[in-house]
Design a protein around this motif. Structure first.
Motif, PDB file in Angstrom:
ATOM      1  N   PHE A   1       3.063   4.335  -4.104  1.00  9.72           N
ATOM      2  CA  PHE A   1       3.566   3.636  -2.951  1.00  9.72           C
ATOM      3  C   PHE A   1       2.736   2.427  -2.518  1.00  9.72           C
ATOM      4  O   PHE A   1       1.721   2.405  -2.883  1.00  9.72           O
ATOM      5  CB  PHE A   1       3.384   4.734  -1.642  1.00  9.72           C
ATOM      6  CG  PHE A   1       4.125   5.916  -1.815  1.00  9.72           C
ATOM      7  CD1 PHE A   1       5.444   5.940  -2.289  1.00  9.72           C
ATOM      8  CD2 PHE A   1       3.529   7.385  -1.596  1.00  9.72           C
ATOM      9  CE1 PHE A   1       6.228   7.256  -2.304  1.00  9.72           C
ATOM     10  CE2 PHE A   1       4.320   8.448  -1.785  1.00  9.72           C
ATOM     11  CZ  PHE A   1       5.615   8.460  -2.123  1.00  9.72           C
ATOM     12  N   ASN A   2       3.221   1.578  -1.813  1.00 13.28           N
ATOM     13  CA  ASN A   2       2.700   0.360  -1.317  1.00 13.28           C
ATOM     14  C   ASN A   2       3.186  -0.099  -0.020  1.00 13.28           C
ATOM     15  O   ASN A   2       4.353  -0.295   0.085  1.00 13.28           O
ATOM     16  CB  ASN A   2       2.918  -0.756  -2.224  1.00 13.28           C
ATOM     17  CG  ASN A   2       2.031  -1.772  -2.129  1.00 13.28           C
ATOM     18  OD1 ASN A   2       1.725  -2.417  -1.141  1.00 13.28           O
ATOM     19  ND2 ASN A   2       1.367  -2.270  -3.029  1.00 13.28           N
ATOM     20  N   ARG A   3       2.310  -0.145   0.827  1.00 11.77           N
ATOM     21  CA  ARG A   3       2.297  -0.609   2.322  1.00 11.77           C
ATOM     22  C   ARG A   3       2.705  -2.065   2.455  1.00 11.77           C
ATOM     23  O   ARG A   3       3.117  -2.646   3.584  1.00 11.77           O
ATOM     24  CB  ARG A   3       1.579  -0.068   3.400  1.00 11.77           C
ATOM     25  CG  ARG A   3       1.932   0.057   4.860  1.00 11.77           C
ATOM     26  CD  ARG A   3       1.109   0.941   5.506  1.00 11.77           C
ATOM     27  NE  ARG A   3      -0.122   0.641   5.723  1.00 11.77           N
ATOM     28  CZ  ARG A   3      -0.689  -0.227   6.795  1.00 11.77           C
ATOM     29  NH1 ARG A   3       0.029  -0.801   7.686  1.00 11.77           N
ATOM     30  NH2 ARG A   3      -2.077  -0.329   6.895  1.00 11.77           N
ATOM     31  N   GLY A   4       2.508  -2.818   1.401  1.00 10.83           N
ATOM     32  CA  GLY A   4       2.472  -4.295   1.604  1.00 10.83           C
ATOM     33  C   GLY A   4       1.180  -4.752   1.149  1.00 10.83           C
ATOM     34  O   GLY A   4       0.258  -4.340   1.695  1.00 10.83           O
ATOM     35  N   GLY A   5       1.389  -5.929   0.534  1.00 13.98           N
ATOM     36  CA  GLY A   5       0.016  -6.755   0.500  1.00 13.98           C
ATOM     37  C   GLY A   5      -0.966  -6.024  -0.642  1.00 13.98           C
ATOM     38  O   GLY A   5      -0.588  -5.637  -1.671  1.00 13.98           O
TER      39      GLY A   5
ATOM     40  N   PRO B   1      -3.464  10.223  -0.844  1.00  8.04           N
ATOM     41  CA  PRO B   1      -3.249   9.000  -1.586  1.00  8.04           C
ATOM     42  C   PRO B   1      -4.835   8.552  -1.924  1.00  8.04           C
ATOM     43  O   PRO B   1      -5.784   9.052  -1.099  1.00  8.04           O
ATOM     44  CB  PRO B   1      -2.813   8.157  -0.556  1.00  8.04           C
ATOM     45  CG  PRO B   1      -3.415   8.415   0.766  1.00  8.04           C
ATOM     46  CD  PRO B   1      -3.184   9.977   0.565  1.00  8.04           C
ATOM     47  N   LYS B   2      -5.044   7.613  -2.805  1.00  3.43           N
ATOM     48  CA  LYS B   2      -6.219   6.956  -2.879  1.00  3.43           C
ATOM     49  C   LYS B   2      -5.930   5.617  -1.864  1.00  3.43           C
ATOM     50  O   LYS B   2      -5.384   4.608  -2.082  1.00  3.43           O
ATOM     51  CB  LYS B   2      -6.373   6.136  -4.236  1.00  3.43           C
ATOM     52  CG  LYS B   2      -6.589   7.481  -5.385  1.00  3.43           C
ATOM     53  CD  LYS B   2      -6.604   6.842  -6.737  1.00  3.43           C
ATOM     54  CE  LYS B   2      -6.573   7.948  -7.718  1.00  3.43           C
ATOM     55  NZ  LYS B   2      -6.558   7.319  -9.124  1.00  3.43           N
ATOM     56  N   TYR B   3      -6.771   5.610  -0.917  1.00  2.00           N
ATOM     57  CA  TYR B   3      -6.882   4.603   0.017  1.00  2.00           C
ATOM     58  C   TYR B   3      -7.400   3.217  -0.562  1.00  2.00           C
ATOM     59  O   TYR B   3      -8.423   3.205  -1.276  1.00  2.00           O
ATOM     60  CB  TYR B   3      -7.576   4.759   1.417  1.00  2.00           C
ATOM     61  CG  TYR B   3      -7.023   5.822   2.144  1.00  2.00           C
ATOM     62  CD1 TYR B   3      -5.724   5.512   2.689  1.00  2.00           C
ATOM     63  CD2 TYR B   3      -7.509   7.122   2.231  1.00  2.00           C
ATOM     64  CE1 TYR B   3      -5.245   6.246   3.504  1.00  2.00           C
ATOM     65  CE2 TYR B   3      -6.977   8.019   3.204  1.00  2.00           C
ATOM     66  CZ  TYR B   3      -5.780   7.793   3.816  1.00  2.00           C
ATOM     67  OH  TYR B   3      -5.289   8.720   4.764  1.00  2.00           O
ATOM     68  N   PRO B   4      -6.767   2.192  -0.203  1.00  2.00           N
ATOM     69  CA  PRO B   4      -7.098   0.712  -1.125  1.00  2.00           C
ATOM     70  C   PRO B   4      -8.248   0.341  -0.937  1.00  2.00           C
ATOM     71  O   PRO B   4      -8.539  -0.216  -2.306  1.00  2.00           O
ATOM     72  CB  PRO B   4      -5.984  -0.204  -0.443  1.00  2.00           C
ATOM     73  CG  PRO B   4      -5.541   0.397   1.036  1.00  2.00           C
ATOM     74  CD  PRO B   4      -5.631   1.851   0.770  1.00  2.00           C
ATOM     75  N   HIS B   5      -9.027   0.498  -0.141  1.00  2.00           N
ATOM     76  CA  HIS B   5     -10.385  -0.171  -0.012  1.00  2.00           C
ATOM     77  C   HIS B   5     -11.625   0.904   0.198  1.00  2.00           C
ATOM     78  O   HIS B   5     -12.652   0.396   0.325  1.00  2.00           O
ATOM     79  CB  HIS B   5     -10.490  -1.155   1.260  1.00  2.00           C
ATOM     80  CG  HIS B   5      -9.416  -2.479   1.083  1.00  2.00           C
ATOM     81  ND1 HIS B   5      -9.609  -3.112  -0.156  1.00  2.00           N
ATOM     82  CD2 HIS B   5      -8.299  -2.715   1.483  1.00  2.00           C
ATOM     83  CE1 HIS B   5      -8.740  -4.069  -0.063  1.00  2.00           C
ATOM     84  NE2 HIS B   5      -7.762  -3.743   1.018  1.00  2.00           N
TER      85      HIS B   5
ATOM     86  N   PHE C   1       2.577   5.832   6.958  1.00  2.00           N
ATOM     87  CA  PHE C   1       3.248   5.314   5.904  1.00  2.00           C
ATOM     88  C   PHE C   1       3.629   6.117   4.769  1.00  2.00           C
ATOM     89  O   PHE C   1       4.958   6.407   4.176  1.00  2.00           O
ATOM     90  CB  PHE C   1       2.912   3.753   5.495  1.00  2.00           C
ATOM     91  CG  PHE C   1       3.684   3.397   4.174  1.00  2.00           C
ATOM     92  CD1 PHE C   1       4.838   2.470   4.414  1.00  2.00           C
ATOM     93  CD2 PHE C   1       3.330   3.500   2.949  1.00  2.00           C
ATOM     94  CE1 PHE C   1       5.637   2.042   3.328  1.00  2.00           C
ATOM     95  CE2 PHE C   1       3.854   3.004   1.868  1.00  2.00           C
ATOM     96  CZ  PHE C   1       5.220   2.161   2.013  1.00  2.00           C
ATOM     97  N   VAL C   2       2.564   6.750   4.215  1.00  2.00           N
ATOM     98  CA  VAL C   2       2.843   7.677   3.230  1.00  2.00           C
ATOM     99  C   VAL C   2       3.473   8.851   3.518  1.00  2.00           C
ATOM    100  O   VAL C   2       4.422   9.487   2.829  1.00  2.00           O
ATOM    101  CB  VAL C   2       1.650   8.212   2.551  1.00  2.00           C
ATOM    102  CG1 VAL C   2       1.538   9.125   1.412  1.00  2.00           C
ATOM    103  CG2 VAL C   2       0.742   6.787   1.726  1.00  2.00           C
TER     104      VAL C   2
END
Length: 280
Positions: free
Chosen positions: A49-53, A103-107, A129-130
């Motif tokens: 999944f991708n919330r954008g950016g 999820p693996k959170y992006p940061h 979102f997820v």
């Protein structure tokens, strides 16, 4: 929305950036207890999944055996961690008949390209979102009327956000392992949802006083599982007790299982390792 200024204060005051590491989360349990065995039939899936950016959210899902739809437990990992570091507990929940996804959170996971502990402020929106994407991708497997959120440390703070400043009304219950509020917290809001706190008395990262302070702010049905010899990783210190107590919590909130609710204090005290106080 969660206040970025508040979270920056939290990170500075508690050293939350050290809340967990891949080695500590992934290591064998530190106590004589072991995760109880179950006949699982649990399978896993990896979803992209991708919330954008820069907000990619690769998500691991543990699926129970059988035909759905099943309740969904959405799980948020701690700083410098990832969902697989909690695999024993999450697969135990799945073996009891719940879809578990994290999820693996992006940061904030340990291999993040641009690690930033303060990015936790954005994670409640990632979570919402997820959950929405999971309801579409796994529509036949998830019951949209039975969704809960859980998390550890910074993931528990993310979960608090989902019941306060970023309230997600789809959530029917929550579980907070080593969790706390922010220095300038938003009040818990929305429809009442049972919340269970799991806290080690010896935790030096999220202290007992901080966790109990958050618990005191909850006006809904709530429980506080205290582990006197527990550290910041109570699910590792007492894996069997935490697994059994939390699984009965899920059975109660999702299935209206009164027998499971009645077992929770017994689960907590069965090895003299914990004590449950609740208003359930």
């Amino acid at each position: 929305m969660l206040r970025r200024r508040s979270f920056l204060s939290l990170a500075a005051l508690t050293g939350l950036a050290a809340c967990s590491t891949p080695s500590s989360e992934g290591s064998p349990a530190a106590s004589p207890s072991a995760m109880p065995e179950q006949s699982t039939g649990v399978t896993t899936r990896e979803l992209e999944f991708n919330r954008g950016g820069d907000r990619a959210l690769p998500t691991k899902v543990w699926l129970p055996a059988g035909n759905g739809p099943f309740p969904l437990i959405y799980f948020s990992h701690g700083l410098t961690s990832q969902p697989d570091d909690y695999a024993e507990l999450l697969s135990f929940w799945a073996s009891a008949g719940f879809v578990v996804a994290g999820p693996k959170y992006p940061h904030t996971w340990y291999q993040a390209a641009e690690y930033d502990a303060d990015d936790v402020v954005n994670q409640p929106a990632d979570a919402q979102f997820v959950i929405t994407e999971l309801l579409t991708t796994l529509s036949g497997s998830i019951d949209p009327q039975r969704i809960a959120a859980a998390g550890h440390s910074a993931g528990a703070i993310t979960t608090v956000g989902l019941f306060s400043g970023s309230r997600d009304e789809r959530l029917k219950a929550g579980l907070l392992i080593a969790g706390r509020q922010m220095p300038q917290p938003a009040p818990f809001s929305g429809d009442p949802a049972p919340l269970l706190f799991v806290q080690g008395k010896l935790d030096e990262t999220v202290t007992y006083e901080q966790a109990y302070g958050a618990y005191n702010e909850v006006t809904w049905p709530k429980g506080f599982l205290e582990i006197p010899q527990g550290t910041h990783l109570p699910h590792r210190d007492q894996p069997q007790m935490v697994a059994e107590t939390t699984t009965d919590f899920w059975r109660w909130v999702f299935n209206n299982d009164e027998a499971a609710k009645g077992r929770m204090p017994i689960d907590a005290s069965s090895t003299n390792a914990g004590q449950l106080t609740s208003t359930f």
